[in-house]
Design an enzyme around this catalytic site. Structure first.
Site, PDB file in Angstrom:
ATOM      1  N   CYS A  50       8.475 -48.896   1.840  1.00  0.00           N
ATOM      2  CA  CYS A  50       7.856 -48.087   0.506  1.00  0.00           C
ATOM      3  C   CYS A  50       7.654 -46.562   0.795  1.00  0.00           C
ATOM      4  O   CYS A  50       7.440 -45.817   0.168  1.00  0.00           O
ATOM      5  CB  CYS A  50       6.253 -48.809   0.261  1.00  0.00           C
ATOM      6  N   GLN A 116       3.884 -52.679  11.129  1.00  0.00           N
ATOM      7  CA  GLN A 116       4.625 -53.189   9.781  1.00  0.00           C
ATOM      8  C   GLN A 116       6.040 -52.702  10.067  1.00  0.00           C
ATOM      9  O   GLN A 116       7.019 -53.472   9.619  1.00  0.00           O
ATOM     10  CB  GLN A 116       4.110 -52.980   8.414  1.00  0.00           C
TER      11      GLN A 116
END
Length: 468
Positions: A50, A116
């Protein structure tokens, strides 16, 4: 051949540009295919999150490879090459290695130290490997980057706060609302980010969670897990969104959809139905999708406060302690130096192997001549002569081959391999053949549990034909 990185991230571009460049898994394969269609590129891997889109490629020529990758990304995004380059950054050779190690360590994330991204690097490699678009260079680079990321997280406290984009966004939401305890939360998207959001909301003490997803069965699975943790939860189809928003206090949206799922009309409907007061009961929406899940016009509505990826990276809690960041950077620097030494030594190894093969061929040729000259030589005598000749050759080659590997480990060491080829008239084709023969080790083809169960070997030929 060297590694070239062409990338755009939250540090170089606004969200609207990252939206145009966003790449899903099927797009990754198409982009890699198009990049590899050029004879200048032999290996390629795409890292898409993202917060970033980065193409790592092994290229024969810097400018040619840069043009190929830039043009492919420009066409994918719909931007002109000139417009794209305003937001892009380029790293080459050692700088590309350092960048990937820093990314895998969480040093380049919107939330410094988040873990992540390590899984995202792992997934990027798995996609490229399963499509046979990585060879020795990117295989070793990706594996080392994953190792460096793990080392940074185990040897420093850079992730001590357990921060992530989700936790920081919800921390901002909690500050806006005063507390999340007892509130009604909506999670849009039941993937990994949605599940992580549910975990943080549960820990914050929300009173009720509604999970919406295009696949109702996935929403039901996540809702069941939430209920097992002690928080009431229900799963709903995505078309119920407008009604659900009316009762919500905080919304987390992370679907990965190609267009907004939270429309201006949906939020208008919710505001009208709830008769909200901006001071006493604002609606907080955390838009963590890329492209954005929430229509940008929603942020201009009264009573609505939108948290997006841009605002997360400017939040103080997104930054780790300076001492931990410095310790992580020291580890990355040391790992880069060690990796480069290994690569330089690996580059000279095919030349050394080719030299030893040439020496063995000369020995065998001379022994054959000896057989022709002395046909009556007994086998015992011949074997002793052969052993003696081979020992002499091995002793003559041992010191220079060991020394050249040591010299090659220093910057500029490739010149020693070139000198060796010139001195002994080693054909470059023979050297390349030695290098190609050991292109990749045989390793499991995936990183997750499913791929380990399924097994599979690495392919020895990294580049495949692009799909039509």
């Amino acid at each position: 051949m060297s590694v070239l990185l062409f990338g755009v991230s939250h540090r170089s571009a606004p969200v609207v540009v990252l939206e145009q460049l966003s790449i899903d898994e099927s797009d990754q394969v198409k982009i890699i295919d198009r990049v590899l269609a050029s004879p200048l590129v032999t290996e390629a891997m795409v890292l898409s999150t993202c917060n970033r889109v980065e193409v790592y490629a092994v290229v024969d020529a810097f400018h040619g490879g840069l043009s190929v990758i830039g043009q492919v990304l420009a066409e994918h995004s719909g931007m002109s090459m000139g417009e794209l380059t305003k937001y892009a950054y380029v790293r080459y050779s050692e700088a590309a290695v350092e960048h990937l190690f820093a990314v895998a360590s969480g040093l380049d994330s919107a939330v410094i130290g988040e873990q992540q991204v390590l899984g995202q690097v792992r997934r990027a490699y798995a996609v490229a490997e399963s499509n046979r678009t990585v060879g020795r260079v990117l295989h070793e680079l990706a594996q080392r980057a994953l190792s460096v990321g793990k080392r940074v997280h185990s040897e420093t406290a850079i992730d001590a706060a357990g921060a992530s984009v989700v936790s920081v966004a919800l921390g901002m939401a909690e500050r806006k609302l005063g507390s999340l305890a007892g509130t009604t939360a909506v999670v849009i998207g039941a993937g990994a980010m949605g599940a992580l959001s549910a975990v943080h909301l549960t820990r914050a003490g929300v009173g009720h969670i509604q999970v919406l997803n295009r696949s109702l069965s996935r929403a039901q699975r996540l809702a069941r897990r939430i209920r097992e943790s002690g928080v009431p939860a229900e799963a709903l189809a995505l078309d119920r969104l407008a009604n659900v928003l009316a009762d919500a206090d905080v919304v987390v949206s992370c679907t990965g959809a190609v267009r907004p799922v939270v429309s201006l009309a949906d939020v208008h409907h919710a505001l009208a139905a709830a008769r909200r007061d901006e001071a006493t009961r604002p609606l907080v929406i955390c838009d963590l999708g890329m492209p954005r899940d929430v229509d940008p016009a929603v942020a201009r509505l009264p009573c609505v406060w939108v948290v997006d990826v841009d605002s997360v990276q400017h939040e103080p809690s997104a930054h780790a302690a300076a001492a931990d960041v410095e310790a992580a950077r020291h580890i990355v620097a040391a790992e880069v130096a060690s990796y480069l030494v290994g690569q330089r030594m690996a580059e000279v190894t095919p030349t050394v192997t080719a030299l030893r093969q040439r020496a063995a061929e000369v020995v065998e040729a001379e022994l054959l001549r000896l057989d022709n000259r002395l046909p009556g030589l007994q086998s015992v005598q011949r074997e002793e002569v052969a052993r003696t000749v081979r020992r002499v050759v091995d002793k003559l080659l041992h010191a220079p081959t060991v020394r050249i590997k040591q010299l090659a480990s220093a910057p500029g060491g490739d010149s020693y391999a070139e000198a060796l080829r010139e001195l002994f008239e080693l054909d470059q084709t023979a050297v390349d053949a030695v290098a190609t023969a050991g292109e990749l080790p045989v390793v499991p083809s995936g990183f997750d549990a499913e791929s380990r169960r399924g097994g599979g070997d690495m392919q020895s030929s990294p580049k495949r034909s692009p799909s039509n």
